[in-house]
Motif scaffolding. Sequence first.
Motif, PDB file in Angstrom:
ATOM      1  N   VAL A   1     -69.433 -42.060  42.791  1.00  0.00           N
ATOM      2  CA  VAL A   1     -68.827 -40.830  43.308  1.00  0.00           C
ATOM      3  C   VAL A   1     -68.730 -39.789  42.201  1.00  0.00           C
ATOM      4  CG1 VAL A   1     -66.876 -39.772  44.488  1.00  0.00           C
ATOM      5  CG2 VAL A   1     -67.446 -42.160  44.945  1.00  0.00           C
ATOM      6  N   LEU A   2     -69.268 -38.623  42.487  1.00  0.00           N
ATOM      7  CA  LEU A   2     -69.074 -37.453  41.640  1.00  0.00           C
ATOM      8  C   LEU A   2     -67.947 -36.624  42.246  1.00  0.00           C
ATOM      9  CD1 LEU A   2     -69.926 -35.353  39.441  1.00  0.00           C
ATOM     10  CD2 LEU A   2     -71.514 -34.422  41.160  1.00  0.00           C
ATOM     11  N   VAL A   3     -66.915 -36.353  41.471  1.00  0.00           N
ATOM     12  CA  VAL A   3     -65.820 -35.491  41.916  1.00  0.00           C
ATOM     13  C   VAL A   3     -66.046 -34.110  41.312  1.00  0.00           C
ATOM     14  CG1 VAL A   3     -63.323 -35.105  41.908  1.00  0.00           C
ATOM     15  CG2 VAL A   3     -64.232 -37.441  42.082  1.00  0.00           C
ATOM     16  N   VAL A   4     -66.063 -33.097  42.159  1.00  0.00           N
ATOM     17  CA  VAL A   4     -66.330 -31.728  41.707  1.00  0.00           C
ATOM     18  C   VAL A   4     -65.053 -30.903  41.822  1.00  0.00           C
ATOM     19  CG1 VAL A   4     -67.667 -29.630  42.127  1.00  0.00           C
ATOM     20  CG2 VAL A   4     -68.753 -31.869  42.382  1.00  0.00           C
TER      21      VAL A   4
ATOM     22  N   LEU B   1     -66.729 -33.415  37.329  1.00  0.00           N
ATOM     23  CA  LEU B   1     -67.275 -32.143  36.834  1.00  0.00           C
ATOM     24  C   LEU B   1     -66.226 -31.062  37.032  1.00  0.00           C
ATOM     25  CD1 LEU B   1     -69.577 -30.196  35.925  1.00  0.00           C
ATOM     26  CD2 LEU B   1     -70.247 -30.073  38.347  1.00  0.00           C
ATOM     27  N   GLU B   2     -65.903 -30.339  35.956  1.00  0.00           N
ATOM     28  CA  GLU B   2     -64.876 -29.306  36.075  1.00  0.00           C
ATOM     29  C   GLU B   2     -65.012 -28.273  34.972  1.00  0.00           C
ATOM     30  OE1 GLU B   2     -63.252 -27.400  37.633  1.00  0.00           O
ATOM     31  OE2 GLU B   2     -61.290 -28.235  38.158  1.00  0.00           O
ATOM     32  N   MET B   3     -64.418 -27.107  35.223  1.00  0.00           N
ATOM     33  CA  MET B   3     -64.291 -26.073  34.214  1.00  0.00           C
ATOM     34  C   MET B   3     -62.929 -26.221  33.555  1.00  0.00           C
ATOM     35  SD  MET B   3     -65.908 -22.715  36.127  1.00  0.00           S
ATOM     36  CE  MET B   3     -66.171 -21.829  34.569  1.00  0.00           C
ATOM     37  N   LEU B   4     -62.910 -26.276  32.213  1.00  0.00           N
ATOM     38  CA  LEU B   4     -61.666 -26.405  31.458  1.00  0.00           C
ATOM     39  C   LEU B   4     -61.633 -25.384  30.334  1.00  0.00           C
ATOM     40  CD1 LEU B   4     -61.424 -30.298  30.989  1.00  0.00           C
ATOM     41  CD2 LEU B   4     -60.289 -28.908  32.732  1.00  0.00           C
ATOM     42  N   GLY B   5     -60.430 -24.976  29.985  1.00  0.00           N
ATOM     43  CA  GLY B   5     -60.270 -24.057  28.875  1.00  0.00           C
ATOM     44  C   GLY B   5     -60.198 -24.792  27.544  1.00  0.00           C
ATOM     45  N   ASP B   6     -60.414 -24.048  26.482  1.00  0.00           N
ATOM     46  CA  ASP B   6     -60.235 -24.584  25.128  1.00  0.00           C
ATOM     47  C   ASP B   6     -58.766 -24.380  24.763  1.00  0.00           C
ATOM     48  OD1 ASP B   6     -60.525 -25.541  22.587  1.00  0.00           O
ATOM     49  OD2 ASP B   6     -61.540 -23.738  21.802  1.00  0.00           O
ATOM     50  N   ASP B   7     -57.907 -25.183  25.369  1.00  0.00           N
ATOM     51  CA  ASP B   7     -56.465 -24.983  25.245  1.00  0.00           C
ATOM     52  C   ASP B   7     -55.767 -26.336  25.304  1.00  0.00           C
ATOM     53  OD1 ASP B   7     -56.741 -25.622  27.957  1.00  0.00           O
ATOM     54  OD2 ASP B   7     -56.478 -23.555  28.641  1.00  0.00           O
ATOM     55  N   PRO B   8     -54.469 -26.389  25.040  1.00  0.00           N
ATOM     56  CA  PRO B   8     -53.761 -27.681  25.077  1.00  0.00           C
ATOM     57  C   PRO B   8     -53.847 -28.364  26.424  1.00  0.00           C
ATOM     58  CG  PRO B   8     -52.429 -26.031  23.952  1.00  0.00           C
ATOM     59  CD  PRO B   8     -53.595 -25.301  24.531  1.00  0.00           C
ATOM     60  N   GLU B   9     -53.834 -27.586  27.526  1.00  0.00           N
ATOM     61  CA  GLU B   9     -53.941 -28.182  28.848  1.00  0.00           C
ATOM     62  C   GLU B   9     -55.304 -28.861  29.033  1.00  0.00           C
ATOM     63  OE1 GLU B   9     -51.079 -24.704  29.218  1.00  0.00           O
ATOM     64  OE2 GLU B   9     -53.030 -25.048  28.300  1.00  0.00           O
ATOM     65  N   GLY B  10     -56.354 -28.197  28.545  1.00  0.00           N
ATOM     66  CA  GLY B  10     -57.685 -28.782  28.645  1.00  0.00           C
ATOM     67  C   GLY B  10     -57.794 -30.079  27.860  1.00  0.00           C
TER      68      GLY B  10
ATOM     69  N   ARG C   1     -58.808 -43.341  30.600  1.00  0.00           N
ATOM     70  CA  ARG C   1     -59.064 -44.126  31.816  1.00  0.00           C
ATOM     71  C   ARG C   1     -60.540 -44.469  31.988  1.00  0.00           C
ATOM     72  NH1 ARG C   1     -54.389 -43.664  34.916  1.00  0.00           N
ATOM     73  NH2 ARG C   1     -52.715 -43.300  33.394  1.00  0.00           N
ATOM     74  N   GLY C   2     -61.382 -44.051  31.059  1.00  0.00           N
ATOM     75  CA  GLY C   2     -62.792 -44.407  31.133  1.00  0.00           C
ATOM     76  C   GLY C   2     -63.551 -43.718  32.243  1.00  0.00           C
ATOM     77  N   VAL C   3     -63.115 -42.522  32.618  1.00  0.00           N
ATOM     78  CA  VAL C   3     -63.787 -41.747  33.662  1.00  0.00           C
ATOM     79  C   VAL C   3     -64.662 -40.685  32.999  1.00  0.00           C
ATOM     80  CG1 VAL C   3     -63.488 -40.211  35.639  1.00  0.00           C
ATOM     81  CG2 VAL C   3     -61.920 -42.128  35.297  1.00  0.00           C
ATOM     82  N   GLY C   4     -65.933 -40.667  33.334  1.00  0.00           N
ATOM     83  CA  GLY C   4     -66.839 -39.684  32.756  1.00  0.00           C
ATOM     84  C   GLY C   4     -66.437 -38.266  33.146  1.00  0.00           C
ATOM     85  N   LEU C   5     -66.602 -37.350  32.231  1.00  0.00           N
ATOM     86  CA  LEU C   5     -66.195 -35.960  32.470  1.00  0.00           C
ATOM     87  C   LEU C   5     -67.225 -35.011  31.871  1.00  0.00           C
ATOM     88  CD1 LEU C   5     -63.989 -33.868  33.345  1.00  0.00           C
ATOM     89  CD2 LEU C   5     -63.015 -34.147  31.047  1.00  0.00           C
ATOM     90  N   THR C   6     -67.747 -34.132  32.716  1.00  0.00           N
ATOM     91  CA  THR C   6     -68.615 -33.054  32.239  1.00  0.00           C
ATOM     92  C   THR C   6     -67.822 -31.759  32.322  1.00  0.00           C
ATOM     93  OG1 THR C   6     -70.678 -34.122  32.928  1.00  0.00           O
ATOM     94  CG2 THR C   6     -70.715 -31.715  32.697  1.00  0.00           C
ATOM     95  N   VAL C   7     -67.687 -31.083  31.195  1.00  0.00           N
ATOM     96  CA  VAL C   7     -66.843 -29.897  31.113  1.00  0.00           C
ATOM     97  C   VAL C   7     -67.685 -28.636  30.970  1.00  0.00           C
ATOM     98  CG1 VAL C   7     -65.114 -28.683  29.719  1.00  0.00           C
ATOM     99  CG2 VAL C   7     -64.881 -31.131  30.137  1.00  0.00           C
ATOM    100  N   ILE C   8     -67.404 -27.648  31.808  1.00  0.00           N
ATOM    101  CA  ILE C   8     -67.972 -26.309  31.681  1.00  0.00           C
ATOM    102  C   ILE C   8     -66.859 -25.410  31.140  1.00  0.00           C
ATOM    103  CG2 ILE C   8     -69.106 -24.419  32.900  1.00  0.00           C
ATOM    104  CD1 ILE C   8     -70.632 -27.119  32.908  1.00  0.00           C
ATOM    105  N   PRO C   9     -67.127 -24.634  30.091  1.00  0.00           N
ATOM    106  CA  PRO C   9     -66.069 -23.796  29.508  1.00  0.00           C
ATOM    107  C   PRO C   9     -65.482 -22.802  30.513  1.00  0.00           C
ATOM    108  CG  PRO C   9     -67.938 -23.948  28.018  1.00  0.00           C
ATOM    109  CD  PRO C   9     -68.384 -24.546  29.322  1.00  0.00           C
TER     110      PRO C   9
END
Length: 305
Positions: A7-10, A63-72, A82-90
Motif C-alpha cells: 500500500v502506498l499512502v499519499v 508519499l508527502e510534502m514536508l517542511g524543513d522544520d521541527p514538525e517535519g 516504525r520502519g515505514v518508507g517515506l518519500t518527502v517532497i519539500p
Amino acid sequence: MSRDTDVLVVGGAGVDTIVYVPELPLPYADSYMIRSGIETRAGQTGDFVALGLSALGLRTHHLEMLGDDPEGELVRALHRDRGVGLTVIPQPAGTKRAVNLVGPDGRRLSLYDASRSHSEDRFPEPVLRALADGSRHVHVAITHPAAHALPVLRDTGVTLSTDLHDWDGENAYHEPFARAADVVFVSTARLTDPERTMRHLVERGRARIVVATAGAEGAYLLSDDEVTHVPAVAPPAPVVDSNGAGDAFAAGFLFGLLSGEPPRRCALYGAVAGAHACTVPATRTAAAGREELLTRAAEAESALR
C-alpha cells in the motif's frame, strides 16, 4: 511489473498538538490549567493509516510534502522508528499541523493550520507514477496536493481508496476523491441519510465498496448493491480517545481486502482495529498488530454466532 509495496499512502502527514480539556464544547474562559500537560507528536490521517497497515504486516510506503522544520523532523522520525518508507517532497509553507482538543469521553475537536498547504501544491508526476506502479494499492488522503494526484493514479491502473471523513454529502471538495476511489470510507457524523449517500457514491463514481463508520453504533457496508450493518466491537480496554479510530478502521479493512477476505470480514477487521485505537491516548501512536487483530476478530465472530 514488480509490486514491492502493498500500500502506498499519499498525503495526510503532519503533527498534532494534543490538549485534554475538561469538556467539549469548551466554555469560554480567559484561561484553563491543563494538568495533564500539552503534548505535540507526529501523526495525522495518512500517518495513522500507514502505521496501521505496517503494524499488520503490509509493506507500506508514504508519499508527502514536508517542511524543513521541527514538525517535519517529527514526521520523519516517526516513520524511521516504525520502519515505514517515506518519500518527502519539500514544502516551503511548512509541515501540516493541527491542535486537537480532546474531551473526557474521547471526543475531539481538531483545529487545522490551513496556511501549511496551498491549492497549487503538486507531487512530481514521475515520482508519483513510479511509486504507484510499484504498489498493489494506493490510499489517498483528502489533502492538497493529493487531489491533483488522482488522474495520474487512475492512469496507472492501481486500485484506490480514500476516506472522506466527516463529509456532509455535498461539499464539492470531496467529490474528486469520492469519484476516483474503488473503496470509499466516510463517517456518518454529518450524513442525514447514510444509505442514500453511500449509493450515490457508487452511482456517481468508481466505488465498488463503500463503508460508513458510525462510531459506537458500528458501521454500514455497501457491497454488491447490498447495505449491511457491521456491529461495533467492544474495545479491549477503556475508551480514552477517538482520535485515529477511523484511520485504524481503514487500515484494518484494507488489510483484509489485500489478504483476499470478503468485504464483511474486512469490515470486521476494521471494527477491531478501530476499537483498539480508541484505547490509545492521543499523545501516542500504537496500532493493533496482525496476531491481535486476527484473534479479536475470531472472538467477535464467535460471539455473533
